[in-house]
Design a protein around this motif. Structure first.
Motif, PDB file in Angstrom:
ATOM      1  N   HIS A  83       0.860  -1.186   0.000  1.00 43.93           N
ATOM      2  CA  HIS A  83       0.000   0.000   0.000  1.00 43.93           C
ATOM      3  C   HIS A  83       0.891   1.229   0.000  1.00 43.93           C
ATOM      4  O   HIS A  83       2.094   1.146   0.317  1.00 43.93           O
ATOM      5  N   ALA A  84       0.312   2.364  -0.369  1.00 40.68           N
ATOM      6  CA  ALA A  84       1.075   3.610  -0.286  1.00 40.68           C
ATOM      7  C   ALA A  84       1.341   3.883   1.186  1.00 40.68           C
ATOM      8  O   ALA A  84       0.484   3.616   2.036  1.00 40.68           O
ATOM      9  N   THR A  85       2.515   4.416   1.492  1.00 41.74           N
ATOM     10  CA  THR A  85       2.861   4.602   2.905  1.00 41.74           C
ATOM     11  C   THR A  85       1.850   5.490   3.623  1.00 41.74           C
ATOM     12  O   THR A  85       1.568   5.290   4.795  1.00 41.74           O
ATOM     13  N   ALA A  86       1.261   6.443   2.897  1.00 45.53           N
ATOM     14  CA  ALA A  86       0.340   7.385   3.536  1.00 45.53           C
ATOM     15  C   ALA A  86      -1.068   6.809   3.713  1.00 45.53           C
ATOM     16  O   ALA A  86      -1.881   7.370   4.441  1.00 45.53           O
ATOM     17  N   LYS A  87      -1.377   5.697   3.037  1.00 44.17           N
ATOM     18  CA  LYS A  87      -2.738   5.149   3.061  1.00 44.17           C
ATOM     19  C   LYS A  87      -2.691   3.647   3.297  1.00 44.17           C
ATOM     20  O   LYS A  87      -1.664   3.016   3.088  1.00 44.17           O
ATOM     21  N   GLN A  88      -3.822   3.092   3.663  1.00 43.21           N
ATOM     22  CA  GLN A  88      -3.851   1.651   3.942  1.00 43.21           C
ATOM     23  C   GLN A  88      -4.452   0.842   2.787  1.00 43.21           C
ATOM     24  O   GLN A  88      -4.451  -0.382   2.837  1.00 43.21           O
ATOM     25  N   ASP A  89      -4.984   1.494   1.750  1.00 47.03           N
ATOM     26  CA  ASP A  89      -5.622   0.748   0.653  1.00 47.03           C
ATOM     27  C   ASP A  89      -4.611  -0.191  -0.003  1.00 47.03           C
ATOM     28  O   ASP A  89      -3.555   0.268  -0.450  1.00 47.03           O
ATOM     29  N   VAL A  90      -4.973  -1.445  -0.090  1.00 41.81           N
ATOM     30  CA  VAL A  90      -4.066  -2.410  -0.720  1.00 41.81           C
ATOM     31  C   VAL A  90      -4.052  -2.176  -2.231  1.00 41.81           C
ATOM     32  O   VAL A  90      -5.099  -2.128  -2.884  1.00 41.81           O
ATOM     33  N   LEU A  91      -2.833  -2.013  -2.779  1.00 46.86           N
ATOM     34  CA  LEU A  91      -2.674  -1.708  -4.204  1.00 46.86           C
ATOM     35  C   LEU A  91      -2.043  -2.860  -4.976  1.00 46.86           C
ATOM     36  O   LEU A  91      -1.926  -2.795  -6.200  1.00 46.86           O
ATOM     37  N   GLY A  92      -1.647  -3.894  -4.265  1.00 44.90           N
ATOM     38  CA  GLY A  92      -1.061  -5.042  -4.947  1.00 44.90           C
ATOM     39  C   GLY A  92      -0.729  -6.107  -3.934  1.00 44.90           C
ATOM     40  O   GLY A  92      -0.700  -5.860  -2.726  1.00 44.90           O
TER      41      GLY A  92
END
Ligand code: COA
Length: 185
Positions: free
Chosen positions: A65-74
């Motif tokens: 996830h992006a360090t600033a957010k928790q949304d899983v991106l891969g």
């Protein structure tokens, strides 16, 4: 376990609560792409079964996830290349990045961590099986990690109304074939 971060992308082990998002990402690639030879996206129960099987084998299953957010991106995981015992030092990798999040370094951070963890487990070879010999992003992605293209199994699948090749790439882990494996067997 600790989260690792690089260039704004954080990687950590997957948790059960990540599985609906993992299912969603994988479903996109099943329905729209040739990376997977599945044709119907598995449901959450099946994704959960696969996740638990990976954990039971002690193999890594990671999300990014992006360090600033928790949304899983891969996500990425390692599984047995084949199940017969002599293959036990060889794993096959799977890496899937969410649609719209490609080329932002997510796959790179996932695969780097997967390679590191598999090496630490004493595994000696990682195999990538790429659906479709025309799938240049995935082939270039693996080559950028030192995978070597071993060969192509031609027309081994049929999806979206056409024959599909599988491209096999391989990368040694740790000492690879230079020394016997850790269990001396
Ligand atoms: C293949 C995949 C995992 C790559 O993930 P990604 O996050 O987009 O890749 P990254 O941004 O980390 O790129 C890392 C390197 O891979 C190579 N690469 C990635 N996409 C590429 C593309 N479209 N064309 C050429 N090279 C590419 C480049 O060397 C890149 O480094 P650079 O950006 O510094 O040039 C992603 O495209 C994906 O999920 N594809 C569908 C599923 C799949 O094919 N999985 C692999 C088989 S299991």
């Amino acid at each position: 376990m600790a989260e690792t971060a690089q260039n704004g992308v954080a990687v950590r082990p997957a948790r059960p609560e990540d599985l609906p998002r993992i299912r969603e990402i994988y479903a996109h690639h099943v329905v729209h792409g040739l990376a997977s030879f599945e044709e119907t996206a598995p449901d959450l129960a099946e994704i959960t079964r696969r996740f638990e099987a990976t954990q039971a084998r002690g193999m890594p299953y990671l999300v990014a996830h992006a360090t600033a957010k928790q949304d899983v991106l891969g996500y990425a995981y390692a599984g047995p290349y084949r199940t017969r015992p002599a293959y036990r030092f060889t794993v096959e990798n799977s890496v899937y990045v969410a649609p719209g999040s490609e080329r932002r370094g997510i796959g790179r951070v996932l695969l780097a961590e997967l390679i590191e963890r598999c090496t630490a487990l004493g595994l000696r070879q990682m195999v990538a099986i790429i659906g479709d010999s025309g799938h240049l992003p995935s082939i270039a992605f693996h080559e950028s990690f030192g995978f070597t293209r071993i060969g192509t199994i031609q027309a081994v699948g049929f999806k979206f109304g056409r024959w599909i090749d599988s491209v096999i790439l391989q990368r040694p882990l740790g000492e690879g074939a230079e020394t016997p494996p850790g269990d001396k067997s």
